[in-house]
Motif scaffolding. Structure first.
Motif, PDB file in Angstrom:
ATOM      1  N   LYS A  86      -3.875  -0.800   3.125  1.00  0.00           N
ATOM      2  CA  LYS A  86      -3.947  -2.463   3.337  1.00  0.00           C
ATOM      3  C   LYS A  86      -2.919  -2.683   4.414  1.00  0.00           C
ATOM      4  N   ASN A  87      -1.806  -2.134   4.557  1.00  0.00           N
ATOM      5  CA  ASN A  87      -0.694  -2.386   5.540  1.00  0.00           C
ATOM      6  C   ASN A  87      -1.405  -2.234   6.838  1.00  0.00           C
ATOM      7  N   ASN A  88      -2.250  -1.047   6.978  1.00  0.00           N
ATOM      8  CA  ASN A  88      -2.940  -0.843   8.335  1.00  0.00           C
ATOM      9  C   ASN A  88      -3.755  -2.007   8.571  1.00  0.00           C
ATOM     10  N   GLU A  89      -4.602  -2.624   7.523  1.00  0.00           N
ATOM     11  CA  GLU A  89      -5.547  -3.765   7.733  1.00  0.00           C
ATOM     12  C   GLU A  89      -4.638  -4.956   8.156  1.00  0.00           C
ATOM     13  N   ALA A 131      -1.933   9.062  -9.744  1.00  0.00           N
ATOM     14  CA  ALA A 131      -2.213   7.731  -9.730  1.00  0.00           C
ATOM     15  C   ALA A 131      -1.336   7.006  -8.722  1.00  0.00           C
ATOM     16  N   LEU A 132       0.108   7.065  -8.654  1.00  0.00           N
ATOM     17  CA  LEU A 132       0.732   6.651  -7.621  1.00  0.00           C
ATOM     18  C   LEU A 132       0.518   7.146  -6.265  1.00  0.00           C
ATOM     19  N   LEU A 166      -3.582   3.260  -1.183  1.00  0.00           N
ATOM     20  CA  LEU A 166      -4.407   1.968  -1.123  1.00  0.00           C
ATOM     21  C   LEU A 166      -3.357   1.103  -0.428  1.00  0.00           C
ATOM     22  N   CYS A 167      -1.924   0.981  -0.873  1.00  0.00           N
ATOM     23  CA  CYS A 167      -1.022   0.273  -0.030  1.00  0.00           C
ATOM     24  C   CYS A 167      -0.828   0.451   1.669  1.00  0.00           C
TER      25      CYS A 167
END
Length: 314
Positions: free
Chosen positions: A94-97, A83-84, A90-91
Motif C-alpha cells: 500500500k505504501n508503494n501504491e 499473519a504479521l 500488505l502495508c
C-alpha cells in the motif's frame, strides 16, 4: 557309690545344658530385636522413597503438561508471525501504491502551479515566480477538495481514503518545502501586540498576534517565531512596552541564544525598550523575542509592542 556319682554327673550335665540353652536364647533375643530395628528402618526408607517417587511422577506430569502448553503457544506464535508478515507485506504494498499516487499527484500539482504562476504578473523585485505560503496552501487544499468531490458523486466524505491520505501527505510536503525555501523571493514580516500578555514565564516567547506583513510565510503568529525560509543576512527589530509601574526584561534570541537584550521600567507611566540586530541565518534558523530574568511578568499591548524583520541580502 557309683550310682551317686552318676546322678551327680547327670545333674551337672543337665545344669550345663540349661545354662547353654539360656545363653543361646539370650543371644537370639538380641539378634531378633536388632533385625526388627533394621526392618523398621528399611520400611521407613521405603516409605520415604515411595513418597519421593510419587512427587517426581507428579512433577513429571506437570512438566509434560507445560511442554504441551508451550508447544501450543509456539504454534500460535508461528501463526501470528505469519499473519504479521502478511500484514507487513500488505502495508508495504500500500505504501508503494501511495508513493506512486503521490508522485502522479505531485506532477499534476506542478502543472497546475506552473499554469497559475504564468498568470501572475507581480512586479515585486525577484518575487514574480514565487507563490506565498497562504496561496500554496489554499491552492493544494482546493485541489484536494475538488478531486474528492469528483471521485465521490454524492459528495460524501465519511472515511479517509488512500487518495485522501496521499493528498494530505503531499500538502504537508508542499507546505514544508515552501516554508524552507522561497526561491528568489523577498522575505519580510511585521507583527504587533494588540492585547497585553500576562503571566509570562522565563524564556517564554512573546506572542505578536496581529500580523501586518508576512511575505515568504516565515513568521508564525501562534508561536511568535520567525523561521528563515532561506539563508541570508536578515535585519530584526523589536520594541517592548512595560505596563504602568512595571518592569520587563526581554531578548531577541537566535536558535534559543540571546543576541540582544531590551529593558523597560516604568514609574507612574509606561516605558519602552527596543533593539535592532543584523544576523546571518541559515535556512530553518529560528528568531524570536523571549521574556528573561523575571518570571510571571507581563507586557503592554495596544500596538506599542512589535517584532519585525526582513531579508537584507542572500
Amino acid at each position: 557309690m557309683f550310682i551317686v556319682k552318676m546322678k551327680t554327673i547327670l545333674s551337672v550335665g543337665a545344669f550345663c545344658v540349661s545354662i547353654l540353652f539360656m545363653h543361646i536364647e539370650a543371644n537370639t533375643d538380641v539378634e531378633f530385636h536388632s533385625i526388627l530395628a533394621r526392618l523398621s528402618l528399611l520400611e521407613e526408607k521405603q516409605a520415604s522413597s515411595d513418597k519421593r517417587i510419587a512427587a517426581l511422577e507428579w512433577e513429571n506430569k506437570l512438566s509434560q503438561k507445560r511442554i504441551k502448553d508451550l508447544e501450543k503457544y509456539k504454534t500460535y506464535s508461528d501463526r501470528r508471525v505469519v499473519a504479521l508478515e502478511r500484514k507487513n507485506a500488505l502495508c508495504n504494498r500500500k505504501n508503494n501504491e501511495l508513493d506512486i499516487l503521490m508522485k502522479q499527484y505531485a506532477h499534476k500539482v506542478a502543472i497546475e502551479t506552473d499554469k497559475l504562476l504564468s498568470e501572475k504578473n507581480n512586479t515585486m523585485d525577484g518575487y514574480d515566480k514565487t507563490l506565498s505560503y497562504r496561496e500554496v496552501t489554499s491552492f493544494v487544499n482546493d485541489k484536494n477538495r475538488s478531486d474528492r468531490t469528483l471521485a465521490k458523486p454524492n459528495g460524501k466524505d465519511d472515511k479517509l481514503t488512500a487518495a485522501d491520505e496521499m493528498a494530505n501527505r503531499l500538502t504537508a510536503v508542499v507546505q514544508s518545502e515552501h516554508r524552507r525555501v522561497v526561491a528568489e523571493g523577498i522575505v519580510a514580516f511585521s507583527a504587533m501586540k494588540a492585547a497585553g500578555q500576562e503571566h509570562i514565564g522565563l524564556n517564554q516567547n512573546i506572542i505578536f498576534e496581529q500580523v501586518l506583513t508576512n511575505e515568504g510565510g516565515g513568521y508564525h503568529p501562534n508561536h511568535g517565531v520567525f523561521t528563515a525560509p532561506q539563508s541570508g543576512v536578515y535585519v530584526f527589530s523589536s520594541s517592548i512596552m512595560a505596563t504602568a509601574n512595571g518592569e520587563i526584561h526581554t531578548a531577541i534570541v537566535h536558535n534559543g541564544n540571546a543576541v540582544a537584550r531590551m529593558f523597560a521600567h516604568s514609574v507612574g507611566t509606561h516605558d519602552q525598550g527596543s533593539q535592532t540586530v543584523v544576523l546571518r541565518l541559515n535556512a530553518g534558523d529560528e528568531v524570536a523575542v523571549q521574556n528573561i530574568d523575571i518570571s510571571d511578568d507581563r507586557i503592554y499591548g495596544a500596538l506599542y509592542t512589535s517584532f519585525s524583520g526582513y531579508l537584507l541580502l542572500q
